[in-house]
Enzyme design. Structure first.
Site, mmCIF file in Angstrom:
data_model
loop_
_atom_site.group_PDB
_atom_site.id
_atom_site.type_symbol
_atom_site.label_atom_id
_atom_site.label_comp_id
_atom_site.label_asym_id
_atom_site.label_seq_id
_atom_site.Cartn_x
_atom_site.Cartn_y
_atom_site.Cartn_z
ATOM 1 C CB CYS A 123 8.623 1.142 -5.407
ATOM 2 S SG CYS A 123 7.274 1.882 -6.143
ATOM 3 C CG HIS A 124 4.457 -3.431 -5.410
ATOM 4 N ND1 HIS A 124 4.948 -3.039 -6.552
ATOM 5 C CD2 HIS A 124 4.192 -4.629 -5.383
ATOM 6 C CE1 HIS A 124 4.933 -4.324 -7.527
ATOM 7 N NE2 HIS A 124 4.533 -5.393 -6.464
#
Length: 170
Positions: A123-124
């Site tokens: 998700c980063h």
């Protein structure tokens, strides 16, 4: 990092200081009808090893069996996150387009924020359309550090304009 497994699958790889930690833990326990207990499993040992290799710049993908705990919509978003190549970023808008919901940017951003398998489900790698960093469970400094690590290892250029923007998901 906090790691959790059940029945040979990783269900949790979360930042210890995550503001959503209690909500995340309740959701996982409820869905699995289980409780967190201290200890280690083969999956957790493997996850620790692979995460260490990732942080050392020696691993660009993970081979840990994991399961998602969330709604069908969240699972679609999280599955799409796993398709973002190492060292690359996409916007929340692009992620919404990829799952066939271009008007659902805010819903996509909320789903990204509810990801329980941080780093492994990357998700980063999701940033604002304007190339600004936006929210991250581990904090924006951690997000920038992960993206910087991946850019260095992959030889790609980080497309960030300003490092921090807590206000908007675009």
């Amino acid at each position: 990092m906090l790691l959790g497994s059940c029945n040979g699958h990783l269900y949790l790889c979360d930042w210890a200081q995550s503001r959503l930690r209690d909500v995340t833990h309740r959701r996982i326990c409820s869905c699995l009808n289980a409780q967190f207990v201290g200890g280690i499993s083969d999956v957790i040992e493997d996850a620790i090893s692979q995460l260490n290799e990732y942080f050392e710049g020696k691993r660009t993908d993970f081979s840990i069996p994991f399961e998602f705990v969330g709604t069908d919509f969240q699972r679609r978003v999280w599955l799409e996150l796993t398709k973002i190549p190492y060292g690359e970023t996409i916007s929340y808008l692009e992620l919404a387009r990829r799952i066939g919901n271009p008007k659902g940017v805010r819903a996509v951003a909320l789903a990204v924020g509810a990801n329980t398998i941080s780093i492994i489900v990357p998700c980063h790698r999701v940033i604002g359309t304007n190339h600004k960093l936006t929210g991250y469970g581990g904090g924006l400094t951690a997000k920038q550090g992960l993206l910087t690590l991946e850019a260095r290892v992959s030889g790609r250029i980080l497309p960030l304009t300003e490092p921090i923007n807590k206000q908007r998901y675009e």
